[in-house]
Design an enzyme around this catalytic site. Structure first.
Site, PDB file in Angstrom:
ATOM      1  N   GLN A 175      41.034  29.520  14.072  1.00 36.58           N
ATOM      2  CA  GLN A 175      39.874  28.636  14.075  1.00 36.58           C
ATOM      3  C   GLN A 175      39.853  27.701  15.295  1.00 36.58           C
ATOM      4  O   GLN A 175      40.876  27.508  15.957  1.00 36.58           O
ATOM      5  CB  GLN A 175      39.897  27.755  12.825  1.00 36.58           C
ATOM      6  N   HIS A 176      38.677  27.137  15.523  1.00 34.35           N
ATOM      7  CA  HIS A 176      38.460  25.954  16.382  1.00 34.35           C
ATOM      8  C   HIS A 176      38.493  26.174  17.896  1.00 34.35           C
ATOM      9  O   HIS A 176      37.978  25.335  18.635  1.00 34.35           O
ATOM     10  CB  HIS A 176      39.493  24.838  16.102  1.00 34.35           C
TER      11      HIS A 176
ATOM     12  N   ASP B  48      40.294  32.467  10.404  1.00 35.23           N
ATOM     13  CA  ASP B  48      41.399  33.166   9.729  1.00 35.23           C
ATOM     14  C   ASP B  48      41.656  32.661   8.313  1.00 35.23           C
ATOM     15  O   ASP B  48      41.943  33.458   7.406  1.00 35.23           O
ATOM     16  CB  ASP B  48      42.681  33.177  10.570  1.00 35.23           C
TER      17      ASP B  48
HETATM   18  O1  LIG Z   1      43.449  25.087  12.835  1.00 33.19           O
HETATM   19  C1  LIG Z   1      43.687  25.751  11.848  1.00 33.19           C
HETATM   20  C2  LIG Z   1      42.990  25.464  10.560  1.00 33.19           C
HETATM   21  O2  LIG Z   1      42.086  24.413  10.615  1.00 33.19           O
HETATM   22  C3  LIG Z   1      44.700  26.842  11.921  1.00 33.19           C
HETATM   23  O3  LIG Z   1      45.028  27.349  10.655  1.00 33.19           O
HETATM   24  C4  LIG Z   1      44.238  27.930  12.868  1.00 33.19           C
HETATM   25  O4  LIG Z   1      43.185  28.658  12.266  1.00 33.19           O
HETATM   26  C5  LIG Z   1      45.388  28.780  13.370  1.00 33.19           C
HETATM   27  O5  LIG Z   1      45.823  29.739  12.501  1.00 33.19           O
HETATM   28  P1  LIG Z   1      47.143  30.646  12.583  1.00 33.19           P
HETATM   29  O6  LIG Z   1      47.268  31.215  13.927  1.00 33.19           O
HETATM   30  O7  LIG Z   1      48.289  29.831  12.119  1.00 33.19           O
HETATM   31  O8  LIG Z   1      46.837  31.720  11.573  1.00 33.19           O
END
Ligand SMILES: O=C(CO)[C@@H](O)[C@H](O)COP(=O)(O)O
Ligand SMILES: Nc1ncnc2c1ncn2[C@@H]1O[C@H](COP(=O)(O)OP(=O)(O)O)[C@@H](O)[C@H]1O
Length: 470
Positions: free
Chosen positions: A78-79, A229
């Site tokens: 995300q983000h 994700d």
């Molecule tokens: O920033 C967040 C949720 O807000 C994280 O959960 C990212 O989405 C990264 O995910 P992973 O690489 O750990 O799956």
């Protein structure tokens, strides 16, 4: 006999692209692939979107089903801020969710609007992680890049566009930007931050488009909208409202699907939308499996070589932290005695990482109007869920039953469920429930280690100034 129908789900996460090929009718995983991509280290965390694309193509190829898949979908970290020029090429590497350089911009935006107003409008009080903070950082620090930007994308949008040519996103991932509201993009806020809404992707649900020639998939294969994700993992579990999930990966996350729009002016809980039409309040830590692995390495021990007892407290904030919101923090070890062992220090690191997540569990449920129930099993997923030390730590610090699904790649499975839904007309979460993806091992509860929880909670406020900018 009818031909086997297979779809591919992709998880483009922080460290790697993972792909699963799934039989639509049975849910059997018939092929898997994985290819790493790199992230810069230090306060700034960046990745090259071109590398994500190459990793995606490699992972999809490894499944063995690339040329026969009927549909595909991408779940992504995300983000992240992806900025494209007029030709669609990345202007610079993407700024990732765990890049804390944008903490000042997040704080300034919150001061300007007020935390309660932002939580009401966008669901969340932005931290350094949010795309809005990254866009403001880019404008302040690299105005020449901001001026050349012809399109702004999230990681999963970028990959969906590479597959289809369509500039689209979905409500789940869009809700992590800080400029999305349940009614659509917040155009007043966008004007204020100097971002033309025309640069943003269209928010779609269901189908994003079809695969173009020249990619890893057959031309014309259906491509679903994809999502963030965590939203994809919620789909992959076929999650029902009120059931909490704890995910141990590069990030640590705790979340639940809720029927009510979450709103938390304290900023602990981000009020995300899910990939359907409900909500996904979530708290996220920056320091999870990688921090533990680093501390095990420093101690010269295997990650499983923990020992019980002792008085050590480790706040493993190696990357700064988001929950609690301490972007400039560093790791802290406290409470050492002559009798403390290295194994106890390692256990204390697990405890510190787990306690940060578990302390937000009830807040997540309440933010979305659900009643916390300690008898409901906590679903434990992500790479860390495979580790014994992680499982025992979560049991000990939560005091509740824990269910570890047998399926490991739940983000990719959630994306596969989105893809399958395009072929069958079912809802994606219903597909995952039909596939039985949440089935797994139920671990019985143990007595909650209140002393450890209190020791950690008591150390945090006393660390005070140590957690401000060094
Ligand atoms: O920033 C967040 C949720 O807000 C994280 O959960 C990212 O989405 C990264 O995910 P992973 O690489 O750990 O799956
Ligand atoms: N058996 C295990 N025990 C503990 N940690 C593990 C185990 N296997 C993998 N991990 C950790 O899981 C992490 C990857 O988790 P994953 O959920 O795949 O990451 P991401 O959040 O990037 O998708 C790695 O950083 C690794 O430290």
């Amino acid at each position: 006999m009818s031909a086997q129908r297979v779809v591919i789900g992709i998880d483009s996460s922080t460290q790697a692209a993972k792909a699963v090929a799934v039989d639509v009718d049975t849910g059997a995983v018939v092929g898997e692939g994985r290819a790493p991509h790199s992230v810069t280290s230090g306060a700034g965390r960046e990745s090259d979107p071109e590398q994500w694309w190459r990793a995606l193509c490699a992972a999809v190829g490894q499944t063995g089903w690339a040329d026969r898949a009927g549909a595909v979908s991408v779940g992504g970290q995300q983000h992240g801020l992806v900025t494209l020029d007029a030709s669609g090429a990345p202007i610079r590497p993407a700024l990732l969710w765990n890049d804390v350089r944008s903490a000042g911009q997040a704080a300034a935006l919150t001061d300007k609007y007020g935390a309660a107003t932002l939580a009401r409008r966008t669901g969340s009080v932005p931290t350094a992680a949010f795309t809005v903070s990254k866009w403001l950082w880019l404008r302040e620090n690299e105005p020449h890049h901001a001026e050349r930007t012809a399109a702004v994308r999230l990681p999963h949008d970028y990959l969906t566009e590479r597959l289809t040519g369509e500039g689209v996103t979905d409500r789940g991932d869009a809700s992590g930007t800080g400029w999305w509201t349940p009614q659509g993009y917040d155009t007043d806020l966008l004007r204020d931050i100097g971002l033309d809404p025309a640069l943003l992707p269209r928010v779609v649900s269901g189908q994003a488009g079809t695969a173009r020639a020249g990619g890893p998939l057959p031309e014309g294969a259906l491509v679903a909208s994809g999502t963030g994700d965590n939203m994809a993992a919620a789909l992959g579990l076929g999650l029902e409202p009120g059931t909490p999930v704890l995910s141990l990966g590069t990030s640590g996350t705790v979340y639940a699907v809720t029927r009510q729009h979450p709103e938390d002016p304290t900023g602990v809980v981000a009020g995300f939308a899910d990939a359907l039409d409900t909500w996904l309040p979530l708290a996220c830590t920056l320091n999870c499996t990688q921090a533990i692995d680093k501390i095990a390495e420093l101690l010269g021990r295997d990650r499983e070589a923990v020992e019980p007892g002792g008085s050590a407290v480790v706040l493993p904030f190696l990357d700064g932290e988001r929950t609690p919101n301490l972007p400039h923090a560093a790791g802290l070890v406290y409470g050492l005695r002559h009798e403390t062992t290295a194994g106890q220090v390692l256990q204390a690191a697990y405890d510190g990482a787990a306690a940060a997540l578990l302390s937000a569990l009830d807040d997540v449920l309440r933010a979305g109007g659900e009643r916390p129930d300690p008898a409901t099993p906590l679903l434990l997923i992500g790479g860390g869920a495979r580790g014994d030390a992680w499982r025992r730590t979560i049991l000990r610090l939560s005091g509740r039953p824990v269910l570890v699904p047998a399926a490991t790649e739940l983000v990719a499975l959630g994306a596969a469920a989105q893809a399958a839904a395009l072929l069958t007309g079912e809802a994606p979460d219903a597909v995952a429930r039909r596939w039985g993806t949440a089935r797994g091992e139920l671990l019985e509860p143990v007595a909650k280690d209140e002393a450890a929880v209190e020791r950690i909670a008591g150390t945090l406020p006393r660390a005070g100034q140590l957690f401000t900018r060094l």
